[in-house]
Design an enzyme around this catalytic site. Structure first.
Site, PDB file in Angstrom:
ATOM      1  N   LYS A  38       0.887  -1.159  -0.041  1.00  0.00           N
ATOM      2  CA  LYS A  38      -0.035   0.004  -0.043  1.00  0.00           C
ATOM      3  C   LYS A  38       0.818   1.233   0.015  1.00  0.00           C
ATOM      4  CE  LYS A  38      -4.007   0.395   1.816  1.00  0.00           C
ATOM      5  NZ  LYS A  38      -4.652   0.059   0.506  1.00  0.00           N
ATOM      6  N   ALA A  40       4.176   1.770  -1.224  1.00  0.00           N
ATOM      7  CA  ALA A  40       4.713   1.858  -2.405  1.00  0.00           C
ATOM      8  C   ALA A  40       3.846   2.248  -3.468  1.00  0.00           C
ATOM      9  CB  ALA A  40       5.589   0.733  -2.744  1.00  0.00           C
ATOM     10  N   GLU A 135      -0.383  -0.984   7.341  1.00  0.00           N
ATOM     11  CA  GLU A 135       0.161  -2.301   6.709  1.00  0.00           C
ATOM     12  C   GLU A 135       1.549  -2.425   7.577  1.00  0.00           C
ATOM     13  OE1 GLU A 135      -0.992  -4.426   2.619  1.00  0.00           O
ATOM     14  OE2 GLU A 135       0.770  -2.597   2.462  1.00  0.00           O
ATOM     15  N   ASN A 179     -12.404   3.189   3.355  1.00  0.00           N
ATOM     16  CA  ASN A 179     -13.756   2.831   2.713  1.00  0.00           C
ATOM     17  C   ASN A 179     -14.964   2.499   3.585  1.00  0.00           C
ATOM     18  OD1 ASN A 179     -13.586   0.388   3.587  1.00  0.00           O
ATOM     19  ND2 ASN A 179     -12.435  -0.431   1.838  1.00  0.00           N
ATOM     20  N   GLY A 218     -16.445   3.562  -3.758  1.00  0.00           N
ATOM     21  CA  GLY A 218     -16.512   2.938  -5.059  1.00  0.00           C
ATOM     22  C   GLY A 218     -17.093   3.452  -6.152  1.00  0.00           C
ATOM     23  N   ALA A 219     -17.931   2.827  -6.784  1.00  0.00           N
ATOM     24  CA  ALA A 219     -18.705   3.326  -7.943  1.00  0.00           C
ATOM     25  C   ALA A 219     -19.270   4.596  -7.854  1.00  0.00           C
ATOM     26  CB  ALA A 219     -19.629   2.684  -8.784  1.00  0.00           C
ATOM     27  N   ASP A 243      -9.860  -4.599 -12.713  1.00  0.00           N
ATOM     28  CA  ASP A 243      -9.327  -5.016 -11.495  1.00  0.00           C
ATOM     29  C   ASP A 243      -9.248  -3.979 -10.370  1.00  0.00           C
ATOM     30  OD1 ASP A 243      -7.756  -6.183  -9.309  1.00  0.00           O
ATOM     31  OD2 ASP A 243      -5.932  -6.314 -10.729  1.00  0.00           O
ATOM     32  N   ASP A 249      -5.540   2.880  -3.445  1.00  0.00           N
ATOM     33  CA  ASP A 249      -3.969   3.665  -3.222  1.00  0.00           C
ATOM     34  C   ASP A 249      -4.026   4.766  -4.180  1.00  0.00           C
ATOM     35  OD1 ASP A 249      -3.377   1.612  -1.192  1.00  0.00           O
ATOM     36  OD2 ASP A 249      -2.581   0.314  -2.714  1.00  0.00           O
TER      37      ASP A 249
END
Length: 300
Positions: A38, A40, A135, A179, A218-219, A243, A249
């Site tokens: 995440k 990078a 992370e 999210n 999201g959408a 994908d 990120d």
């Protein structure tokens, strides 16, 4: 300058028809190796938008570590603050189904050696914004937050993967980015079934911790709650989804890039949303991350 403190991994990605149940073996239709992590990923997303970026992290002394560093340098990311540790680099094992949704298992490797014991202040010189995720260890995250705050950077905490914020120096954070599922997790609740329910969760998070909250949908785009409790929504952009692995990120990196260029929160979220929508059109966390010209063209 954006400083990103976080993980660097190699992503091992398998394309599957569906997710396997317990004891089920699937034959993947395809397999690929990508650069990820995440931290990078967010560094690369910002760098592709013409922003100077420095990355703080760690890689192993293996071949994966060589490739991770080469990949970051090729993208124009400053890697002088990346530690080289004995042992393996971080890995992420990812399955992507036919709808483009993904599931990820992360093996920390060298990322697990980031404990915050070193002085991160030299790496923050010139930082206007700091991006941090969850992370890596709380010790490393807190060291980055403290160094970023001392440097006067705008601090964006992407609370992903979802984890309790207890033990983190949230007083240093200007913006929490999550999210809808992560927002609900932080409250110990089910995800909001409507946008207004999610906005209410974001408002309560912001009121509790004293920072602004951005929730990606999201959408449906994104919503955000300022420190005064007012919320706004930015609609999503219609796009083809191949994908979704790097969308969050990309959003984070693009948001930080827009902020250090002087854009308002609303404009930065619009910019980030367009960048994220472009990123999902190709397989791999970074493959679809757009450059500056692509985002500008999509905004016109």
């Amino acid at each position: 300058m954006i400083v990103v403190a976080g993980s660097a991994n190699t992503d091992l990605v398998a394309q599957v028809s569906h997710y396997p149940g317990a004891g089920e073996t699937l034959i993947a239709s395809d397999y690929a190796v990508y650069q990820g992590g995440k931290g990078a990923n967010q560094a690369v997303a910002a760098a592709r938008l013409g922003t100077p970026v420095r990355f703080i992290g760690a890689v192993g002394d293996d071949d994966f570590g060589d490739r991770i560093l080469t990949g970051l340098v090729t993208e124009g990311v400053d890697v002088h603050a990346v530690r080289r540790c004995p042992g393996s680099s971080g890995l992420a094992m990812i399955t992507v189904d036919q709808t483009g949704e993904n599931r990820i298992v992360v093996v920390p490797g060298a990322n697990g050696q980031l404990d915050g014991s070193g002085d991160l202040r030299p790496a923050m010189v010139g930082a206007s914004a700091l991006l941090v995720q969850l992370e890596t260890s709380p010790g490393f995250v807190n060291a980055a937050l403290a160094a970023g705050q001392a440097a006067g950077a705008e601090i964006i905490l992407n609370a992903a993967p979802a984890a309790s914020l207890a033990g983190f120096d949230t007083d240093a954070v200007d913006w929490l980015m999550v999210n809808a599922g992560e927002a609900a997790f932080l409250l110990g609740e089910a995800a909001g079934g409507t946008r207004s329910e999610t906005a209410d969760q974001a408002r309560r998070l912001g009121a509790h911790y004293g920072f602004g909250v951005i929730v990606t949908l999201g959408a449906d785009g994104a919503l955000w709650v300022d420190r005064d409790g007012g919320d706004r929504h930015m609609p999503g952009r219609v796009c083809e989804v191949i994908d979704t692995t790097g969308a969050g990120d990309t959003f984070a990196g693009a948001f930080a890039a827009a902020r250090i260029k002087g854009q308002s929160i609303a404009d930065a979220i619009r910019w980030a949303g367009v960048a994220a929508s472009l990123s999902v059109g190709q397989a791999g966390a970074r493959t679809g991350m757009p450059d500056l010209a692509s985002v500008r063209a999509a905004l016109d």
